[in-house]
Scaffold this motif. Structure first.
Motif, short mmCIF file in Angstrom:
data_model
loop_
_atom_site.label_atom_id
_atom_site.label_comp_id
_atom_site.label_asym_id
_atom_site.label_seq_id
_atom_site.Cartn_x
_atom_site.Cartn_y
_atom_site.Cartn_z
N ARG A 1 0.84 -1.20 0.00
CA ARG A 1 0.00 0.00 0.00
C ARG A 1 0.87 1.25 0.00
N GLY A 2 1.96 1.22 0.76
CA GLY A 2 2.87 2.36 0.78
C GLY A 2 3.60 2.53 -0.54
N LEU A 3 4.05 1.41 -1.11
CA LEU A 3 4.73 1.45 -2.40
C LEU A 3 3.80 2.03 -3.47
N SER A 4 2.56 1.58 -3.48
CA SER A 4 1.60 2.04 -4.47
C SER A 4 1.31 3.53 -4.32
N THR A 5 1.14 3.98 -3.07
CA THR A 5 0.85 5.39 -2.85
C THR A 5 2.02 6.26 -3.27
N SER A 6 3.23 5.82 -2.98
CA SER A 6 4.42 6.58 -3.40
C SER A 6 4.48 6.68 -4.91
N LEU A 7 4.21 5.57 -5.60
CA LEU A 7 4.21 5.59 -7.06
C LEU A 7 3.13 6.52 -7.60
N ALA A 8 1.94 6.47 -6.98
CA ALA A 8 0.86 7.36 -7.43
C ALA A 8 1.30 8.82 -7.32
N ASP B 1 -10.63 3.63 -18.77
CA ASP B 1 -10.82 5.08 -18.84
C ASP B 1 -11.87 5.57 -17.85
N GLU B 2 -12.76 4.67 -17.41
CA GLU B 2 -13.76 5.07 -16.42
C GLU B 2 -13.10 5.50 -15.11
N ALA B 3 -11.90 4.96 -14.85
CA ALA B 3 -11.17 5.29 -13.62
C ALA B 3 -10.02 6.26 -13.91
N ARG B 4 -10.17 7.09 -14.93
CA ARG B 4 -9.05 7.89 -15.43
C ARG B 4 -8.49 8.86 -14.39
N LEU B 5 -9.27 9.21 -13.37
CA LEU B 5 -8.79 10.11 -12.33
C LEU B 5 -8.71 9.41 -10.97
N VAL B 6 -8.71 8.09 -11.00
CA VAL B 6 -8.60 7.31 -9.76
C VAL B 6 -7.15 6.87 -9.62
N THR B 7 -6.45 7.40 -8.62
CA THR B 7 -5.08 6.98 -8.36
C THR B 7 -4.82 7.04 -6.87
N GLY B 8 -3.96 6.15 -6.39
CA GLY B 8 -3.70 6.06 -4.96
C GLY B 8 -4.82 5.37 -4.19
N LEU B 9 -5.74 4.73 -4.90
CA LEU B 9 -6.87 4.06 -4.25
C LEU B 9 -6.46 2.69 -3.74
N GLU B 10 -7.01 2.32 -2.59
CA GLU B 10 -6.88 0.97 -2.05
C GLU B 10 -8.26 0.33 -2.11
N MET B 11 -8.50 -0.48 -3.15
CA MET B 11 -9.83 -1.02 -3.40
C MET B 11 -9.97 -2.42 -2.80
N THR B 12 -10.84 -2.55 -1.83
CA THR B 12 -11.09 -3.86 -1.24
C THR B 12 -12.11 -4.63 -2.07
N VAL B 13 -11.81 -5.90 -2.28
CA VAL B 13 -12.76 -6.84 -2.89
C VAL B 13 -12.79 -8.04 -1.96
N ASP B 14 -13.53 -7.88 -0.87
CA ASP B 14 -13.38 -8.83 0.25
C ASP B 14 -14.69 -9.21 0.92
N ALA B 15 -15.82 -8.95 0.24
CA ALA B 15 -17.14 -9.25 0.82
C ALA B 15 -17.31 -8.61 2.18
N GLY B 16 -16.62 -7.49 2.41
CA GLY B 16 -16.77 -6.75 3.65
C GLY B 16 -15.89 -7.20 4.79
N CYS C 1 -1.56 4.69 -10.29
CA CYS C 1 -1.19 3.46 -9.60
C CYS C 1 -2.17 3.23 -8.45
N ASN C 2 -2.78 2.06 -8.43
CA ASN C 2 -3.76 1.69 -7.41
C ASN C 2 -3.47 0.29 -6.89
N THR C 3 -4.06 -0.02 -5.74
CA THR C 3 -3.96 -1.38 -5.21
C THR C 3 -5.34 -2.02 -5.15
N VAL C 4 -5.37 -3.33 -5.34
CA VAL C 4 -6.57 -4.12 -5.08
C VAL C 4 -6.25 -5.03 -3.90
N LEU C 5 -7.20 -5.10 -2.96
CA LEU C 5 -7.00 -5.87 -1.74
C LEU C 5 -8.07 -6.96 -1.67
N PRO C 6 -7.79 -8.14 -2.22
CA PRO C 6 -8.79 -9.21 -2.23
C PRO C 6 -8.89 -9.90 -0.87
#
Length: 285
Positions: free
Chosen positions: A193-200, A266-281, A210-215
């Motif tokens: 998460r830190g690496l991704s945010t720094s890159l963003a 392109d729908e996420a063209r302004l989404v960067t530095g996001l930590e997106m959870t895909v974890d059923a909550g 640069c974004n992260t997905v957290l399954p």
């Protein structure tokens, strides 16, 4: 003047949303990486697959990694979708080889637009003070340093491609909410998460995201490894995953793939530095 920004009906004659794009996928031979690669190909992208194959082996823990046959099958499946595909047997702990693969991809496929840093391993359960030093080192080398190497090898090609390029780093639900007895895995996934945010932050001036997905826990070959390394029944492990979620349903690789593709689109063209959870909550329970 008011502009109608609604999507409207989809034009069936429009090119696929990733037509002309080239995606570099580590851990692409099976599991989540395979799913991401095939969906991208189905939607028009050309693919570079990276996986271990015969390029080495993982010890401490003894880990059943993707085989040359797995990689060959995924490549054939991409080609069957009418897309170009190059594949590389590379250990992500080998920076020089990764850099060569990224350069060869750009040369052969005409550039590089997307990077999905997906390669990783899990381990058996160990209390932190009983965790073998060798297992800590293997985990950090693959799940953290391997992702840094992937980014270091590919980002110059993304910058050359220009605005609109993007990276997705695959972290984990435990990157937000730790679990016991996997401290090395948790530490690596939190660090991503830190690496991704720094890159963003660094890539924003280039128009690169640069974004992260957290399954959460997904029923894949990694689950098989956890079953084997911990000597517990698969259904018991999956039931444990479900019990920790707000929605009591098994996660599938397609769920993570949907998030990855949206973040690249392109729908996420302004989404960067996001930590997106895909974890059923799970991270909110």
């Amino acid at each position: 003047m008011h502009h109608d920004l609604s999507a409207g009906p989809v034009d069936p004659s429009a090119p696929p949303r990733f037509a002309g794009k080239v995606a570099f996928v580590t851990g692409g031979a099976r599991g989540q990486g395979r799913s991401h690669a095939l969906r991208l190909a189905r939607e028009g992208a050309d693919i570079a697959l990276v996986d271990l194959g015969s390029a080495g082996q993982v010890n401490d823990p003894d880990y059943n990694t993707a085989t040359s046959a797995d990689l060959k099958q995924t490549r054939e499946d991409v080609l069957a979708l009418g897309r170009r595909c190059v594949s590389f047997e590379v250990d992500v702990r080998d920076y020089d080889r990764l850099a060569w693969a990224a350069g060869d991809t750009a040369a052969r496929l005409g550039g590089l637009d997307f990077v999905i840093a997906n390669a990783g391993i899990t381990d058996g359960f160990h209390r932190t003070w009983e965790l073998p030093v060798e297992n800590w080192q293997t985990m950090i080398d693959i799940n953290l340093t391997g992702v840094f190497y992937t980014c270091k090898a590919t980002v110059p090609h993304l910058i050359e491609r220009g605005a609109g390029s993007a990276l997705v780093l695959i972290s984990s639900g435990v990157g937000l909410k730790a679990v016991p007895q996997l401290a090395h895995y948790v530490a690596a996934k939190m660090a991503l998460r830190g690496l991704s945010t720094s890159l963003a932050q660094e890539l924003g001036e280039y128009g690169i995201r640069c974004n992260t997905v957290l399954p959460g826990g997904i029923n894949t070959e990694m689950t098989t490894a956890m079953v084997e390394l911990n000597h517990i029944p698969r259904e018991q492990l999956l039931a444990g995953f479900r019990a920790g979620q707000l929605i009591n349903t098994d996660l599938e690789v397609a769920d993570t793939t949907a998030a990855v593709l949206w973040l690249l689109s392109d729908e996420a063209r302004l989404v960067t530095g996001l930590e997106m959870t895909v974890d059923a909550g799970e991270s909110k329970k």
